[in-house]
Write an enzyme that holds these catalytic residues in place. Sequence first.
Site, PDB file in Angstrom:
ATOM      1  N   GLY A  46      27.182  -5.265  65.776  1.00  0.00           N
ATOM      2  CA  GLY A  46      27.179  -4.675  64.446  1.00  0.00           C
ATOM      3  C   GLY A  46      27.098  -5.762  63.393  1.00  0.00           C
ATOM      4  O   GLY A  46      27.384  -6.927  63.682  1.00  0.00           O
ATOM      5  N   GLN A  51      28.410  -9.584  55.228  1.00  0.00           N
ATOM      6  CA  GLN A  51      28.174 -10.738  56.110  1.00  0.00           C
ATOM      7  C   GLN A  51      26.844 -11.436  55.829  1.00  0.00           C
ATOM      8  O   GLN A  51      26.593 -12.523  56.336  1.00  0.00           O
ATOM      9  CB  GLN A  51      28.199 -10.306  57.583  1.00  0.00           C
ATOM     10  CG  GLN A  51      29.576  -9.859  58.044  1.00  0.00           C
ATOM     11  CD  GLN A  51      29.546  -9.462  59.505  1.00  0.00           C
ATOM     12  OE1 GLN A  51      29.202  -8.337  59.834  1.00  0.00           O
ATOM     13  NE2 GLN A  51      29.896 -10.380  60.382  1.00  0.00           N
ATOM     14  N   CYS A  94      33.164 -11.649  66.078  1.00  0.00           N
ATOM     15  CA  CYS A  94      32.555 -11.357  64.784  1.00  0.00           C
ATOM     16  C   CYS A  94      31.492 -12.414  64.508  1.00  0.00           C
ATOM     17  O   CYS A  94      31.743 -13.603  64.728  1.00  0.00           O
ATOM     18  CB  CYS A  94      33.635 -11.389  63.701  1.00  0.00           C
ATOM     19  SG  CYS A  94      33.018 -11.083  62.039  1.00  0.00           S
ATOM     20  N   GLU A 137      33.226  -2.894  61.384  1.00  0.00           N
ATOM     21  CA  GLU A 137      32.222  -3.054  60.326  1.00  0.00           C
ATOM     22  C   GLU A 137      32.663  -2.396  59.017  1.00  0.00           C
ATOM     23  O   GLU A 137      32.406  -2.923  57.937  1.00  0.00           O
ATOM     24  CB  GLU A 137      30.861  -2.494  60.770  1.00  0.00           C
ATOM     25  CG  GLU A 137      30.286  -3.119  62.039  1.00  0.00           C
ATOM     26  CD  GLU A 137      30.241  -4.641  62.024  1.00  0.00           C
ATOM     27  OE1 GLU A 137      30.157  -5.242  60.939  1.00  0.00           O
ATOM     28  OE2 GLU A 137      30.322  -5.236  63.115  1.00  0.00           O
TER      29      GLU A 137
HETATM   30 ZN    ZN Z   1      32.631  -8.923  61.864  1.00  0.00          ZN
END
Ligand code: ZN
Length: 195
Positions: A46, A51, A94, A137
């Site tokens: 994801g 980000q 992540c 997310e």
């Molecule tokens: Zn993340």
Amino acid sequence: MEKLKIVEYPHPALRYKARPVLTIDKSVRLQAGAMLEAMYANRGLGLAAPQVAYPFQLLVMNPTADPEHRDQERVCINPVIVDRKGSVEGEEGCLSFPGLYGKVRRARSVKVTAYDLNGREVEIDAVDLGARVLQHEIDHLKGELFIDKMGFWAKRGARDAVEEFERKYRKAQERGEIPPDVEIEKTLVSLAGAS
Ligand code: ZN
């Protein structure tokens, strides 16, 4: 659209509260496409818009991480968790913390409402890995990170790695490879206000 760069902790975009998407236009569709591409290129499950320093409530996901399984792919705009059930601990990583993994307790299943790229409201019932990815997310859209949600031991185990991310980031700023935080914050504010 040029290739998106995924920002790493402690980039200020990761703590910025994303704004709702007001119009699902071509720029949002291009952004979602570029985010999917970046997610697959980095083998993520994801990716949330903060980000890639895009301060809007947009996320993409595919729990298979496999671009051959496009049927598992999802783009969620302005997602809201409306129901959650159960509780289960599981390992998470992540893309903004490459190489760091830790156990996080999450709801086992969630019901989420969101909009798709056609502006249709969708209701998603996700369980296990799909539910975990969605929760991770959606946290990003609120400026929350998985290191905040780790249990005591996972947090402790991650401490050195987190400090190393901070050191590396500040060094890159000193070398001028990353702009100072105030400049990044100004850019985020102007992006968020532009739509
Ligand atoms: Zn993340």
